[in-house]
Design a protein around this motif. Structure first.
Motif, mmCIF file in Angstrom:
data_model
loop_
_atom_site.group_PDB
_atom_site.id
_atom_site.type_symbol
_atom_site.label_atom_id
_atom_site.label_comp_id
_atom_site.label_asym_id
_atom_site.label_seq_id
_atom_site.Cartn_x
_atom_site.Cartn_y
_atom_site.Cartn_z
ATOM 1 N N LEU A 248 0.757 -1.189 -0.083
ATOM 2 C CA LEU A 248 -0.175 -0.048 0.097
ATOM 3 C C LEU A 248 0.983 1.179 0.120
ATOM 4 O O LEU A 248 1.507 1.359 0.902
ATOM 5 C CB LEU A 248 -0.937 -0.018 1.250
ATOM 6 C CG LEU A 248 -2.049 -0.937 1.170
ATOM 7 C CD1 LEU A 248 -2.721 -1.046 2.637
ATOM 8 C CD2 LEU A 248 -3.187 -0.657 0.151
ATOM 9 N N VAL A 249 0.891 2.050 -1.063
ATOM 10 C CA VAL A 249 1.839 3.209 -1.186
ATOM 11 C C VAL A 249 1.360 4.347 -0.227
ATOM 12 O O VAL A 249 2.056 5.073 0.192
ATOM 13 C CB VAL A 249 1.592 3.607 -2.694
ATOM 14 C CG1 VAL A 249 2.557 4.797 -2.828
ATOM 15 C CG2 VAL A 249 2.105 2.367 -3.439
ATOM 16 N N LEU A 250 -0.010 4.450 -0.141
ATOM 17 C CA LEU A 250 -0.450 5.881 0.785
ATOM 18 C C LEU A 250 -1.112 5.477 1.846
ATOM 19 O O LEU A 250 -1.783 4.428 2.027
ATOM 20 C CB LEU A 250 -1.005 6.762 -0.121
ATOM 21 C CG LEU A 250 -0.979 6.969 -1.646
ATOM 22 C CD1 LEU A 250 -1.905 7.773 -2.279
ATOM 23 C CD2 LEU A 250 0.456 8.234 -1.185
ATOM 24 N N GLY A 251 -0.966 6.355 2.789
ATOM 25 C CA GLY A 251 -1.772 6.252 4.264
ATOM 26 C C GLY A 251 -1.363 5.029 4.924
ATOM 27 O O GLY A 251 -2.366 4.735 5.841
ATOM 28 N N THR A 252 -0.424 4.153 4.730
ATOM 29 C CA THR A 252 -0.024 3.226 5.535
ATOM 30 C C THR A 252 1.326 2.963 6.057
ATOM 31 O O THR A 252 1.644 2.006 7.027
ATOM 32 C CB THR A 252 -0.068 1.903 4.623
ATOM 33 O OG1 THR A 252 1.088 2.198 3.480
ATOM 34 C CG2 THR A 252 -1.550 2.005 3.664
ATOM 35 N N ASP A 253 2.163 4.088 6.019
ATOM 36 C CA ASP A 253 3.527 3.986 6.489
ATOM 37 C C ASP A 253 3.512 4.181 8.145
ATOM 38 O O ASP A 253 3.929 5.102 8.576
ATOM 39 C CB ASP A 253 4.185 4.953 5.971
ATOM 40 C CG ASP A 253 5.773 4.647 6.161
ATOM 41 O OD1 ASP A 253 6.237 3.236 6.700
ATOM 42 O OD2 ASP A 253 6.810 5.620 5.777
ATOM 43 N N VAL A 254 2.955 3.373 8.887
ATOM 44 C CA VAL A 254 2.911 3.595 10.518
ATOM 45 C C VAL A 254 3.741 2.531 11.034
ATOM 46 O O VAL A 254 3.710 2.395 12.264
ATOM 47 C CB VAL A 254 1.434 3.269 10.753
ATOM 48 C CG1 VAL A 254 0.658 4.599 10.448
ATOM 49 C CG2 VAL A 254 0.630 2.118 10.394
ATOM 50 N N GLN A 255 4.582 1.615 10.276
ATOM 51 C CA GLN A 255 5.217 0.660 11.123
ATOM 52 C C GLN A 255 6.661 1.157 11.772
ATOM 53 O O GLN A 255 6.967 2.492 11.514
ATOM 54 C CB GLN A 255 5.677 -0.429 9.837
ATOM 55 C CG GLN A 255 4.582 -1.219 9.249
ATOM 56 C CD GLN A 255 3.880 -0.269 8.248
ATOM 57 O OE1 GLN A 255 4.374 0.852 7.828
ATOM 58 N NE2 GLN A 255 2.627 -0.620 7.640
ATOM 59 N N ASP A 256 7.118 0.201 12.266
ATOM 60 C CA ASP A 256 8.283 0.919 13.144
ATOM 61 C C ASP A 256 9.621 0.653 12.302
ATOM 62 O O ASP A 256 10.598 1.338 12.772
ATOM 63 C CB ASP A 256 8.427 0.137 14.396
ATOM 64 C CG ASP A 256 7.522 0.264 15.317
ATOM 65 O OD1 ASP A 256 6.773 -0.703 16.112
ATOM 66 O OD2 ASP A 256 6.855 1.523 15.236
ATOM 67 N N SER A 257 9.461 0.022 11.425
ATOM 68 C CA SER A 257 10.951 -0.377 10.329
ATOM 69 C C SER A 257 10.554 -0.423 9.065
ATOM 70 O O SER A 257 9.430 -0.915 8.641
ATOM 71 C CB SER A 257 11.590 -1.250 10.796
ATOM 72 O OG SER A 257 11.135 -2.367 10.482
ATOM 73 N N SER B 81 0.819 -5.262 3.319
ATOM 74 C CA SER B 81 0.653 -6.219 2.129
ATOM 75 C C SER B 81 -0.620 -5.730 1.426
ATOM 76 O O SER B 81 -1.673 -5.812 2.001
ATOM 77 C CB SER B 81 0.576 -7.621 2.499
ATOM 78 O OG SER B 81 -0.020 -8.201 1.301
ATOM 79 N N LEU B 82 -0.621 -5.301 0.201
ATOM 80 C CA LEU B 82 -1.843 -5.028 -0.736
ATOM 81 C C LEU B 82 -2.680 -6.128 -0.808
ATOM 82 O O LEU B 82 -3.785 -5.972 -0.871
ATOM 83 C CB LEU B 82 -1.146 -4.432 -2.154
ATOM 84 C CG LEU B 82 -2.261 -4.527 -2.947
ATOM 85 C CD1 LEU B 82 -3.329 -3.324 -2.719
ATOM 86 C CD2 LEU B 82 -1.855 -3.603 -4.425
ATOM 87 N N GLN B 83 -2.060 -7.441 -1.095
ATOM 88 C CA GLN B 83 -2.878 -8.504 -1.336
ATOM 89 C C GLN B 83 -3.806 -8.975 0.044
ATOM 90 O O GLN B 83 -4.860 -9.604 -0.309
ATOM 91 C CB GLN B 83 -1.951 -9.733 -1.587
ATOM 92 C CG GLN B 83 -1.255 -9.542 -2.669
ATOM 93 C CD GLN B 83 -0.397 -10.865 -3.374
ATOM 94 O OE1 GLN B 83 -1.003 -11.853 -3.299
ATOM 95 N NE2 GLN B 83 0.740 -10.857 -3.671
ATOM 96 N N GLY C 287 -8.936 3.820 -7.890
ATOM 97 C CA GLY C 287 -8.483 2.385 -7.443
ATOM 98 C C GLY C 287 -7.826 1.719 -8.757
ATOM 99 O O GLY C 287 -7.431 0.277 -8.828
ATOM 100 N N LYS C 288 -7.689 2.613 -9.807
ATOM 101 C CA LYS C 288 -7.105 1.924 -11.098
ATOM 102 C C LYS C 288 -5.691 1.530 -10.960
ATOM 103 O O LYS C 288 -5.365 0.135 -11.288
ATOM 104 C CB LYS C 288 -6.874 3.266 -12.137
ATOM 105 C CG LYS C 288 -8.240 3.847 -12.504
ATOM 106 C CD LYS C 288 -8.064 4.910 -13.299
ATOM 107 C CE LYS C 288 -7.253 6.154 -12.986
ATOM 108 N NZ LYS C 288 -7.848 6.864 -11.904
ATOM 109 N N THR C 289 -4.764 2.305 -10.247
ATOM 110 C CA THR C 289 -3.463 1.762 -10.156
ATOM 111 C C THR C 289 -3.368 0.595 -9.051
ATOM 112 O O THR C 289 -2.812 -0.477 -8.951
ATOM 113 C CB THR C 289 -2.601 2.585 -9.763
ATOM 114 O OG1 THR C 289 -2.425 4.018 -10.734
ATOM 115 C CG2 THR C 289 -1.033 2.582 -9.205
ATOM 116 N N THR C 290 -4.267 0.590 -8.172
ATOM 117 C CA THR C 290 -4.505 -0.344 -7.151
ATOM 118 C C THR C 290 -4.734 -1.668 -7.705
ATOM 119 O O THR C 290 -4.179 -2.548 -7.279
ATOM 120 C CB THR C 290 -5.389 -0.029 -5.964
ATOM 121 O OG1 THR C 290 -5.097 1.190 -5.339
ATOM 122 C CG2 THR C 290 -5.779 -1.222 -4.962
#
Length: 960
Positions: free
Chosen positions: A110-119, A125-127, A186-189
């Motif tokens: 997931l490219v946007l709005g998902t980078d909340v991880q610690d590393s 995972s998009l799937q 959602g086209k690119t998704t």
């Protein structure tokens, strides 16, 4: 798998930055970052070498490596060169294996709005999160529709179908197809999901079953993803081929993917690298040529007009060369359906079927939210995290059920993804698109900022807005929004030069510029490195074009560039930017500025008046009223009515002339009027004007109706009242809001109730598109769903159910008109009497055809217009759009004349034996079908993009 090239370029950029730096603390911080990235490179190289040496597992294991990938593909190399090893001893199938692993890793995120991880090692995972989108598409023409098309010389509309996007893409007619969608729709998704899942299925055949269960059966195709905005075809048209695509496919760039080596490649390694890359590219081409490929061409709307003709030639060449494989192109629906001004070509691809992505419904929104938080829980498994995630999950579910505004705001995948992320870090959810985008940009800029790089948030906000404006301006002029590292550095230097103007501040200026540049290119996903980057010249763009457009609008707003806003208002390229500028202005106390821009636009030329009304709509009626500017809202309505040629009242519209304004401008004005409040249907109190206030009295008379199977018949008709306008989406929405689809009392025919309930025995043998629905077909399609466009996509049963419901709503008004009156569909005789106005005229206005009197195929509009846009298309003070726009259901039901009488002699006629007369022609038909006497017939369970409804008030019993 990590993108090795991305990490290598970061190292190079950091090393270049370090070489220019004098501050010892910053040098130490840069050394630390360089060391971390080099360690990543070393680990990835070791992993890649280990995979290359891994033997094939036993037959009962799921994961497949090496030559078994070719077995999964079912392909035997035709070019024998591919059976020979490379100079390094590597095999072609190993290159394919690494290519598939790389594309799976790159696409499965997931490219946007998902980078909340610690590393960086943990990412969503998009799937796992992907939620299936629904899609509208056309089925093939067959049977009696095809015969009617051939005999009458008029094209017949193909059945409009709706299914999941993967099932739609799986259709036999979609060997090549264009996926259309709104921005963030959602086209690119879809492309990324399909690429990742397809690669995973080839690496592990057991995973193909899941794709099969989703309706996608073509799991033995190698995916190739191409971002069309990065394609730069040669200037010579003869050289504009599919070869231009390979330069921008990240997964085909093999540098640094095999074995261990230093950052600086020697000549020998470069030679090996070229050999590998050419072998892989040639192998992929063979697979595509022989039908073992899936070519995914993403973002036709992002190709600039100057390059469009060349890129289209590349697509056409690819289609000819790879016609055995499947090819999918994506494009924004607006860009695809609206032609560019000369001399630029249209974005439409001739003879390519289109698939329209639909917004998420409430069920899909809840599924996405559940998938998202489940994946977040997988990545953060501590008890405290799980408790927090569950609370946020429950809160967002509840808010979505409670708030209609939130449901509408988050119907596109992008905005829903952003909202889910915002829900994790904010107490309150936003109430507008602009506010949502601003919060997300704010979070991206704040999150995980390197402590050693001190840049104020205020400066970052100004800089990203400036870069958004710069990128959008460059895209308009040069056809690309890519920003080189040098360009970013130059923009930043200009920003800080006023702050440090003196020569003795040059060190401070250099430090500020260096810090800000480094911070911007590490902006946690707001700016991203372009896929076709070169080692010595990295380029960047915004992660989503909506960010770029929003920030460009923010720059205009922050700088209060009044004259530039007026100038940009006529540019399609800046339309979305100005929309977000107006939408966000009330949140930062910029109302005075934006209202000043709107006031000047409303005082300008017709196109400017339409754009000014657009901006008012972006702000919203409530905020306009709270700012004390209701006068602007009414001023916009008056302008739009005049420009659209809709100045008549609901009671009488004849004896006025449409303005001498280009029809596209009139059309835009009429569509905006529908959104802002069409006073032909909405009163001053905001309520819908009753149908009884918008009718034309048709006096008694007689009419002769043609019959191709018998002699013409003459019918007598009593007095009745016909609606001045076709039934609109706005009016039909009242029936939907009243839950009319769920209430049996309105479905007064037995067959109507069977259809609504979806009785299997009744539906048996009918085509899939005849299945029951809870909304009209095409209800979410922007081409057909504006409030003052005529309702389409409903069958005869739905039309009659609406009449029954409206009859009850209008009972007092109907009783005031006469005894035993109801709202219903007209009979054929009633319709023809109203159209011909008690005469034998050919068309409602007379005997001669006039192109500007009706919306038929001669108009080349390819969609219904808002109702009432052709004032000369009727007799004096008569009902509008009786010829063209959309066909109209009548209440005249007949036995199918093509039916063999022997088959129904001993049984009751069934719904499949009946046809209903349809009158008036449409935007899809030529002028032959716009004649007063012309007749068409459709099955009562049929619907289409060109069939609508005309209401009358008359006695309960119908005429002929």
């Amino acid at each position: 798998m990590h993108d090795v090239e991305r990490i290598r370029q970061k190292v190079i950029n950091l090393q270049a930055r370090r070489a220019q730096e004098n501050d010892q603390d910053l040098i130490e911080a840069l050394d630390q970052m360089i060391g971390q990235h080099q360690q990543q490179l070393s680990q990835i190289a070791q992993q890649a070498a280990a995979v290359a040496e891994t033997p094939a597992p036993a037959a009962n294991q799921g994961q497949v490596y090496g030559s078994s990938v070719m077995t999964n593909l079912g392909h035997v190399w035709i070019n024998q060169v591919f059976n020979a090893p490379l100079s390094t001893g590597e095999r072609t199938d190993q290159l394919i294996l690494h290519y598939l692993a790389h594309i799976q890793g790159n696409a499965d995120r997931l490219v946007l709005g998902t980078d909340v991880q610690d590393s960086d090692q943990e990412r969503m995972s998009l799937q796992r999160v992907f939620t299936m989108l629904q899609a509208d598409f056309y089925g093939p023409i067959a049977g009696d529709a095809l015969l009617q098309s051939l005999l009458l010389g008029s094209p017949q509309p193909r059945p409009q179908l709706q299914d999941s996007i993967l099932k739609a893409l799986n259709q036999i007619q979609h060997q090549k197809a264009v996926i259309l969608g709104v921005p963030g729709g959602g086209k690119t998704t879809v492309v990324s999901y399909l690429a990742s899942a397809q690669a995973a299925a080839l690496l592990d055949p057991a995973k193909a079953e899941f794709l099969h269960s989703q309706g996608w059966m073509h799991t033995k195709l190698v995916p190739v993803r191409v971002r069309l905005k990065h394609v730069q075809p040669p200037a010579n048209p003869e050289q504009q081929t599919a070869d231009a695509f390979w330069e921008v496919v990240t997964e085909l760039q093999l540098a640094g993917r095999f074995g261990q080596r230093s950052i600086n490649s020697d000549v020998g390694f470069q030679r090996v690298e070229v050999e590998r890359q050419q072998r892989l590219q040639d192998a992929i081409e063979e697979l595509l040529i022989n039908g073992n490929g899936l070519l995914l061409l993403d973002g036709l709307d992002e190709v600039q007009p100057e390059h469009l003709a060349a890129v289209k030639r590349c697509i056409e060449h690819a289609q000819r060369m790879f016609h055995k494989s499947r090819i999918i192109v994506t494009c924004r629906v607006f860009d695809y359906e609206h032609p560019l001004p000369p001399p630029f070509p249209s974005r439409q691809l001739y003879d390519w079927p289109t698939i329209q992505l639909m917004p998420f419904d409430l069920t899909a929104q809840h599924v996405y939210i559940t998938n998202y938080y489940s994946e977040l829980g997988r990545l953060h498994a501590s008890h405290a995290d799980i408790v927090s995630i569950r609370k946020k999950h429950a809160k967002l579910h509840a808010e979505l059920m409670k708030s209609g505004m939130l449901h509408e705001l988050t119907r596109t995948p992008l905005l829903l993804a952003l909202t889910v992320h915002v829900n994790m870090v904010h107490t309150d959810l936003p109430e507008s698109e602009g506010k949502l985008l601003h919060i997300c940009i704010d979070e991206l800029l704040k999150r995980r900022a390197p402590e050693a790089i001190a840049v104020s948030l205020e400066d970052l906000y100004d800089l990203v807005a400036l870069l958004g404006y710069y990128a959008h301006s460059q895209e308009e002029i040069q056809g690309k929004a890519l920003l080189s590292l040098q360009q970013i550095n130059t923009v930043v230097q200009r920003y800080y030069s006023d702050r440090f103007p003196h020569p003795n501040q040059i060190h401070m200026l250099a430090q500020a510029v260096g810090n800000a540049t480094l911070r911007l290119i590490n902006s946690n996903g707001l700016l991203q490195e372009a896929s076709n980057n070169q080692q010595d010249n990295p380029h960047y763009d915004f992660a989503h074009r909506l960010f770029q457009q929003f920030l460009a609008g923010m720059y205009l707003l922050n700088q209060e560039r009044h004259d530039e806003c007026i100038e940009r208002s006529g540019s399609e390229h800046w339309r979305v930017c100005l929309h977000y500028m107006a939408n966000f202005a009330p949140y930062i106390q910029k109302q005075s500025f934006i209202f000043g821009v709107i006031q000047d636009l409303l005082g300008g030329m017709p196109d400017e008046q339409v754009q000014g009304s657009h901006l008012l709509l972006a702000i919203g009626k409530a905020k306009v009223a709270s700012a004390g500017r209701r006068n602007l809202w009414q001023q916009a309505i008056n302008h739009l009515k005049n420009i659209g040629g809709l100045s008549g009242s609901s009671r009488g519209v004849r004896r006025w002339a449409p303005p001498r304004i280009a029809f596209p401008t009139r059309m835009r004005a009429a569509l905006v009027l529908g959104a802002i409040g069409d006073t032909r249907f909405i009163g001053e109190d905001g309520a819908l004007i009753a149908l009884s206030e918008r009718v034309v009295c048709i006096n008694p008379g007689s009419v002769e109706i043609d019959d191709p199977h018998a002699r013409p018949q003459t019918y007598s008709v009593e007095r009745f009242w016909m609606s001045r306008y076709l039934l609109t989406n706005l009016e039909y929405s009242q029936f939907i809001a009243a839950r009319g689809y769920l209430d049996d009392q309105w479905w007064q025919h037995d067959d109507a109730r069977h259809w609504r309930r979806g009785d299997p025995s009744w539906l048996h043998g009918l085509p899939p598109w005849a299945a029951p629905r809870r909304l009209p077909d095409l209800w979410h399609n922007e081409r057909f769903n504006h409030p003052n466009q005529p309702i389409v996509g409903i069958n005869w049963y739905e039309a009659n159910a609406f009449c029954a419901w409206l009859t009850q709503q209008l009972r007092p008004q109907l009783d005031a008109l006469g005894h035993n009156l109801v709202v219903r569909l007209p009979s054929e005789a009633e319709w023809q009497l109203a159209a011909s106005q008690h005469s034998n005229r050919e068309y409602p206005w007379g005997d001669e055809w006039r192109n500007d009197h009706a919306n038929t195929s001669e108009s080349d509009l390819e969609q219904p217009t808002p109702v009432g846009m052709f004032p000369y298309g009727t007799w004096s003070d008569g009902p509008m759009d009786l010829a063209g726009n959309v066909c109209e259901w009548t209440n005249s039901v007949n036995r199918d004349p093509e039916l063999d009488p022997q088959t129904t002699r001993n049984r009751r006629l069934q719904h499949r034996d009946l046809v209903v007369a349809v009158r008036g022609g449409s935007w899809f038909h030529n002028r032959y079908f716009a004649r007063c006497r012309s007749r068409l017939h459709h099955r009562p369970f049929s619907h289409g993009p060109n069939i609508g409804v005309r209401l009358i008030i008359g006695h309960a019993e119908k005429g002929a």
